[in-house]
Design an enzyme around this catalytic site. Structure first.
Site, PDB file in Angstrom:
ATOM      1  N   HIS A 197     -10.182  14.843   8.671  1.00 27.57           N
ATOM      2  CA  HIS A 197     -11.126  15.695   7.944  1.00 27.57           C
ATOM      3  C   HIS A 197     -11.617  14.899   6.735  1.00 27.57           C
ATOM      4  O   HIS A 197     -10.845  14.162   6.118  1.00 27.57           O
ATOM      5  CB  HIS A 197     -10.430  16.995   7.575  1.00 27.57           C
ATOM      6  CG  HIS A 197     -10.021  17.756   8.811  1.00 27.57           C
ATOM      7  ND1 HIS A 197     -10.573  18.953   9.169  1.00 27.57           N
ATOM      8  CD2 HIS A 197      -9.160  17.430   9.805  1.00 27.57           C
ATOM      9  CE1 HIS A 197     -10.045  19.348  10.319  1.00 27.57           C
ATOM     10  NE2 HIS A 197      -9.184  18.440  10.720  1.00 27.57           N
ATOM     11  N   HIS A 252     -18.466  18.152   8.947  1.00 22.71           N
ATOM     12  CA  HIS A 252     -18.004  16.904   8.325  1.00 22.71           C
ATOM     13  C   HIS A 252     -19.135  15.872   8.310  1.00 22.71           C
ATOM     14  O   HIS A 252     -18.941  14.755   8.778  1.00 22.71           O
ATOM     15  CB  HIS A 252     -16.847  16.301   9.128  1.00 22.71           C
ATOM     16  CG  HIS A 252     -15.556  17.033   9.025  1.00 22.71           C
ATOM     17  ND1 HIS A 252     -14.485  16.797   9.857  1.00 22.71           N
ATOM     18  CD2 HIS A 252     -15.145  18.008   8.173  1.00 22.71           C
ATOM     19  CE1 HIS A 252     -13.482  17.579   9.533  1.00 22.71           C
ATOM     20  NE2 HIS A 252     -13.850  18.340   8.521  1.00 22.71           N
ATOM     21  N   VAL A 260     -21.198  25.038  -5.630  1.00 23.31           N
ATOM     22  CA  VAL A 260     -20.342  25.530  -6.707  1.00 23.31           C
ATOM     23  C   VAL A 260     -19.609  24.295  -7.232  1.00 23.31           C
ATOM     24  O   VAL A 260     -19.523  23.282  -6.525  1.00 23.31           O
ATOM     25  CB  VAL A 260     -19.361  26.599  -6.137  1.00 23.31           C
ATOM     26  CG1 VAL A 260     -18.532  26.067  -4.974  1.00 23.31           C
ATOM     27  CG2 VAL A 260     -18.437  27.173  -7.184  1.00 23.31           C
TER      28      VAL A 260
HETATM   29  C1  LIG Z   1     -17.345  25.481   5.514  1.00 27.26           C
HETATM   30  C2  LIG Z   1     -16.694  24.123   5.442  1.00 27.26           C
HETATM   31  C3  LIG Z   1     -15.401  23.956   5.921  1.00 27.26           C
HETATM   32  C4  LIG Z   1     -14.792  22.725   5.884  1.00 27.26           C
HETATM   33  N1  LIG Z   1     -13.490  22.631   6.283  1.00 27.26           N
HETATM   34  C5  LIG Z   1     -12.821  21.511   6.058  1.00 27.26           C
HETATM   35  C6  LIG Z   1     -11.409  21.456   6.257  1.00 27.26           C
HETATM   36  O1  LIG Z   1     -10.738  22.395   6.658  1.00 27.26           O
HETATM   37  N2  LIG Z   1     -10.774  20.325   5.980  1.00 27.26           N
HETATM   38  C7  LIG Z   1     -11.442  19.270   5.514  1.00 27.26           C
HETATM   39  O2  LIG Z   1     -10.786  18.262   5.260  1.00 27.26           O
HETATM   40  N3  LIG Z   1     -12.789  19.256   5.327  1.00 27.26           N
HETATM   41  C8  LIG Z   1     -13.494  20.358   5.560  1.00 27.26           C
HETATM   42  N4  LIG Z   1     -14.829  20.398   5.285  1.00 27.26           N
HETATM   43  C9  LIG Z   1     -15.556  19.192   4.854  1.00 27.26           C
HETATM   44  C10 LIG Z   1     -15.420  18.793   3.385  1.00 27.26           C
HETATM   45  O3  LIG Z   1     -15.257  19.846   2.525  1.00 27.26           O
HETATM   46  C11 LIG Z   1     -16.538  17.829   2.984  1.00 27.26           C
HETATM   47  O4  LIG Z   1     -16.542  16.785   3.922  1.00 27.26           O
HETATM   48  C12 LIG Z   1     -16.323  17.235   1.613  1.00 27.26           C
HETATM   49  O5  LIG Z   1     -16.354  18.230   0.636  1.00 27.26           O
HETATM   50  C13 LIG Z   1     -17.321  16.150   1.262  1.00 27.26           C
HETATM   51  O6  LIG Z   1     -18.553  16.698   1.138  1.00 27.26           O
HETATM   52  P1  LIG Z   1     -19.808  15.963   0.540  1.00 27.26           P
HETATM   53  O7  LIG Z   1     -19.509  14.591   0.063  1.00 27.26           O
HETATM   54  O8  LIG Z   1     -20.873  16.082   1.587  1.00 27.26           O
HETATM   55  O9  LIG Z   1     -20.198  16.752  -0.748  1.00 27.26           O
HETATM   56  P2  LIG Z   1     -19.905  18.215  -1.243  1.00 27.26           P
HETATM   57  O10 LIG Z   1     -18.443  18.382  -1.466  1.00 27.26           O
HETATM   58  O11 LIG Z   1     -20.559  19.198  -0.341  1.00 27.26           O
HETATM   59  O12 LIG Z   1     -20.596  18.231  -2.678  1.00 27.26           O
HETATM   60  C14 LIG Z   1     -21.962  18.195  -2.957  1.00 27.26           C
HETATM   61  C15 LIG Z   1     -22.223  18.911  -4.274  1.00 27.26           C
HETATM   62  O13 LIG Z   1     -23.503  18.570  -4.781  1.00 27.26           O
HETATM   63  C16 LIG Z   1     -24.191  19.744  -5.142  1.00 27.26           C
HETATM   64  N5  LIG Z   1     -25.618  19.517  -4.928  1.00 27.26           N
HETATM   65  C17 LIG Z   1     -26.225  19.244  -3.752  1.00 27.26           C
HETATM   66  N6  LIG Z   1     -27.539  19.051  -3.958  1.00 27.26           N
HETATM   67  C18 LIG Z   1     -27.758  19.202  -5.283  1.00 27.26           C
HETATM   68  C19 LIG Z   1     -28.908  19.105  -6.104  1.00 27.26           C
HETATM   69  N7  LIG Z   1     -30.098  18.793  -5.616  1.00 27.26           N
HETATM   70  N8  LIG Z   1     -28.773  19.322  -7.421  1.00 27.26           N
HETATM   71  C20 LIG Z   1     -27.568  19.624  -7.969  1.00 27.26           C
HETATM   72  N9  LIG Z   1     -26.430  19.718  -7.223  1.00 27.26           N
HETATM   73  C21 LIG Z   1     -26.531  19.502  -5.892  1.00 27.26           C
HETATM   74  C22 LIG Z   1     -23.631  20.831  -4.240  1.00 27.26           C
HETATM   75  O14 LIG Z   1     -23.865  22.116  -4.753  1.00 27.26           O
HETATM   76  C23 LIG Z   1     -22.172  20.426  -4.178  1.00 27.26           C
HETATM   77  O15 LIG Z   1     -21.443  20.937  -5.258  1.00 27.26           O
HETATM   78  C24 LIG Z   1     -15.494  21.604   5.355  1.00 27.26           C
HETATM   79  C25 LIG Z   1     -16.789  21.757   4.862  1.00 27.26           C
HETATM   80  C26 LIG Z   1     -17.401  23.001   4.899  1.00 27.26           C
HETATM   81  C27 LIG Z   1     -18.788  23.143   4.375  1.00 27.26           C
END
Ligand SMILES: Cc1cc2nc3c(=O)[nH]c(=O)nc-3n(C[C@H](O)[C@H](O)[C@H](O)COP(=O)(O)OP(=O)(O)OC[C@H]3O[C@@H](n4cnc5c(N)ncnc54)[C@H](O)[C@@H]3O)c2cc1C
Length: 552
Positions: free
Chosen positions: A532, A488, A81
């Protein structure tokens, strides 16, 4: 002059698109696989976090069975999202210790990644953070340090709305009485987190502050030089110009629903992948950027032989410890009343998620674990263990999540097939390094020490979960069969020094051996922060935007 950039986004994508489009000379296209976050009640109201958010807004991944965790396959959800996982997470805002960022600088040989340099993006230039008092106006004096926060940036950070609970008061009393072992620390986000701290969250005015709400608000969305495309998957990146160092500025897109229609789009300047620690390596591998042997097995032509793509997956694991308490559970929440209260004035149970305190600790230097293992912490300020204190909402039970912040186990993200719509194979490799199971046992000892401090007399009765000192073997077995994850993931396309043969990205986040392509999300982190991960991801993304802007 008009420039064209294109991205796939979550936290970092929102930050970078917002920053780049501040300059009308840049034209930015954002591509997101999922829908818009706007108008989704359960995303906006913090109290619905985790299970209260519809799976339609998630990549509902499951890990491979974890051989060292009782062969269990664990849920591994990610945000799907606008705002990525920051739209579905638990909103905790903790930056980790200065030592991890200094390790990034050392590994990449680029001081721009040091704590001092990144910290200036939060505070001195007041860019990223907007500290705000909790709704309701309770007194928060002595619960945070204003000197380490930004007040005019984008992302809201605040303390819990509710008044300190009896549990909070005991925690604070314990921090005084056990001050040598567990001292009170005014703020976990100074770069020096060790001690007992109040919990800070990405919540502002009683609402979730995600990367989408913070960086892509209505004014930003109105910019003529920013286009946002949702429900569209980036399947691959393609060679725009071949040569000794191929140029990758073309992205292949398909509707999220699947189907055969694919379109390509070529950026005039560069592509920036911010699909997260699972999505970014998946796109790279599907595109032929990865380990040549693995790719040829799947029938994918190699564009760049980079064996470390998808390797080095590092994650934090959680084990829970519980005590029976004399304190009655709080009165049950009436869901309808809570919703009405939140809708009326953004207060009440739905206006917050995490409450209370976190204890950030080092495993003591005389612990037996150090006879067998080297210390993986990045420095003397890095905690090994986070104890997140909580009370049950239904029973007289108090406890904490024991989170291992310095794991030595590493995992992988691999492809199942050459179909970009197939879920990747996620194997975090939990507990594959023997340090980790022993470190969690040490974490349980820290929790026991904390909960047997004098402040708990008459409040805690007896432990419910196993005591690591009574039967360490049984304790470790319970770790294997109950361990869960904080989700994470980091390090799956890590930065390294410019000339290093290992790693995936150079210190400017450019994919090694290629032109026109950067990766700028948590996959780039060469060392996982001891906190986090979103806070570190915001810092990384703010610097990425600076690097891209100055390059053009
Ligand atoms: C359920 C959950 C709970 C968490 N709880 C915490 C917490 O309490 N506190 C905290 O600090 N951190 C928490 N985290 C961790 C934190 O949210 C993530 O570390 C942070 O958002 C960084 O994520 P990311 O860089 O992997 O990318 P993300 O934020 O996951 O973003 C990746 C984006 O790219 C999009 N995407 C992926 N592949 C494609 C594609 N092929 N084409 C188009 N779009 C695509 C996805 O849809 C998404 O929007 C949690 C994570 C999750 C999943």
């Amino acid at each position: 002059m008009t420039s064209l950039l294109s991205e796939v986004r979550g936290i970092s994508g929102s930050v970078i698109a917002s920053r780049l489009s501040e300059n009308p000379r840049f034209k930015v296209l954002l591509i997101e696989a999922g829908p818009d976050n706007e108008g989704v009640l359960e995303i906006a109201a913090p109290g619905y976090s985790w299970d209260g958010i519809n799976d339609a807004y998630k990549w509902n991944y499951v890990t491979e069975p974890q051989l060292n965790a009782d062969n269990r396959a664990l849920e591994y959800k990610r945000g799907r999202v606008l705002g990525g996982s920051s739209s579905i997470n638990g909103m905790l805002y903790t930056r980790g210790s200065a030592d991890e960022y200094d390790a990034w600088a050392k590994i990449t040989r680029d001081q721009g990644w040091s704590w001092k340099s990144l910290f200036s993006l939060v505070s001195r230039r007041v860019k990223h953070e907007k500290w705000i008092p909790p709704n309701g106006g309770r007194n928060i004096t002595g619960q945070f340090d204003a000197r380490v926060h930004g007040f005019h940036g984008n992302t809201f950070v605040s303390l819990p709305q509710s008044d300190p609970s009896p549990l909070d008061l005991r925690v604070m009393q314990n921090a005084q009485l056990q001050s040598e072992r567990f001292p009170f620390n005014l703020d976990p986000n100074s770069g020096y987190p060790l001690g007992v701290t109040w919990t800070q969250s990405n919540i502002g005015n009683g609402e979730r502050s995600s990367a989408a709400t913070a960086y892509l608000g209505p004014q930003v969305r109105r910019r003529m030089n920013l286009d946002i495309v949702i429900n569209t998957v980036a399947t691959r990146v393609l060679t725009t110009k071949s040569g000794r160092q191929p140029e990758i500025r073309t992205v292949e897109l398909a509707p999220s629903s699947g189907g055969g229609t694919r379109k390509t789009f070529t950026a005039s300047k560069e592509l920036i992948l911010t699909a997260g620690a699972i999505g970014s390596p998946q796109i790279l591998l599907n595109s032929g950027i990865g380990d040549r042997n693995d790719l040829s097995t799947l029938g994918i032509n190699t564009i760049a032989d980079l064996p470390d793509v998808g390797k080095g997956l590092t994650d934090h694991t959680v084990k829970v410890t519980l005590w029976n308490s004399t304190a009655p559970p709080p009165p049950p929440i009436n869901d309808q009343e809570a919703l009405e209260q939140w809708q009326t004035n953004r207060t009440g149970p739905l206006a917050q998620f995490a409450t209370g305190h976190i204890v950030w600790s080092k495993i003591p230097s005389n612990a037996s674990i150090w006879r067998n293992h080297r210390d993986p912490a990045a420095g003397k300020n890095s905690p090994h263990i986070e104890l997140h204190i909580f009370a049950s909402t239904t029973e007289s039970v108090v406890g904490c999540s024991i989170i291992l912040l310095t794991p030595r186990s590493r995992g992988t993200v691999r492809l199942r097939s050459n179909n970009p719509f197939d879920a990747p194979i996620i194997d975090p490799g939990y507990l594959t390094h023997p340090f980790d199971v022993e470190a969690i046992r040490e974490g349980a000892r820290l929790a026991k020490q904390f909960f047997t401090g004098p402040a708990w007399d008459g409040y805690l009765i007896n432990p419910i979960t196993l005591d690591p000192d009574v039967d360490p073997v049984a304790y470790d077995e319970s770790t294997r069969n109950s361990l869960i994850t904080t989700v994470h993931p980091t390090g799956t396309a890590a930065m390294s020094a410019r000339n290093a043969k290992h790693g995936v990205l150079d210190p400017d986040l450019k994919v090694k051996g290629l032109r026109g392509l950067r990766v700028a999300d948590s996959s780039a982190m060469p060392v996982i922060p001891t906190g986090h991960t979103p806070a570190g991801t915001y810092l990384l993304a703010e610097r990425a935007a600076d690097l891209i802007r100055s390059a053009w």
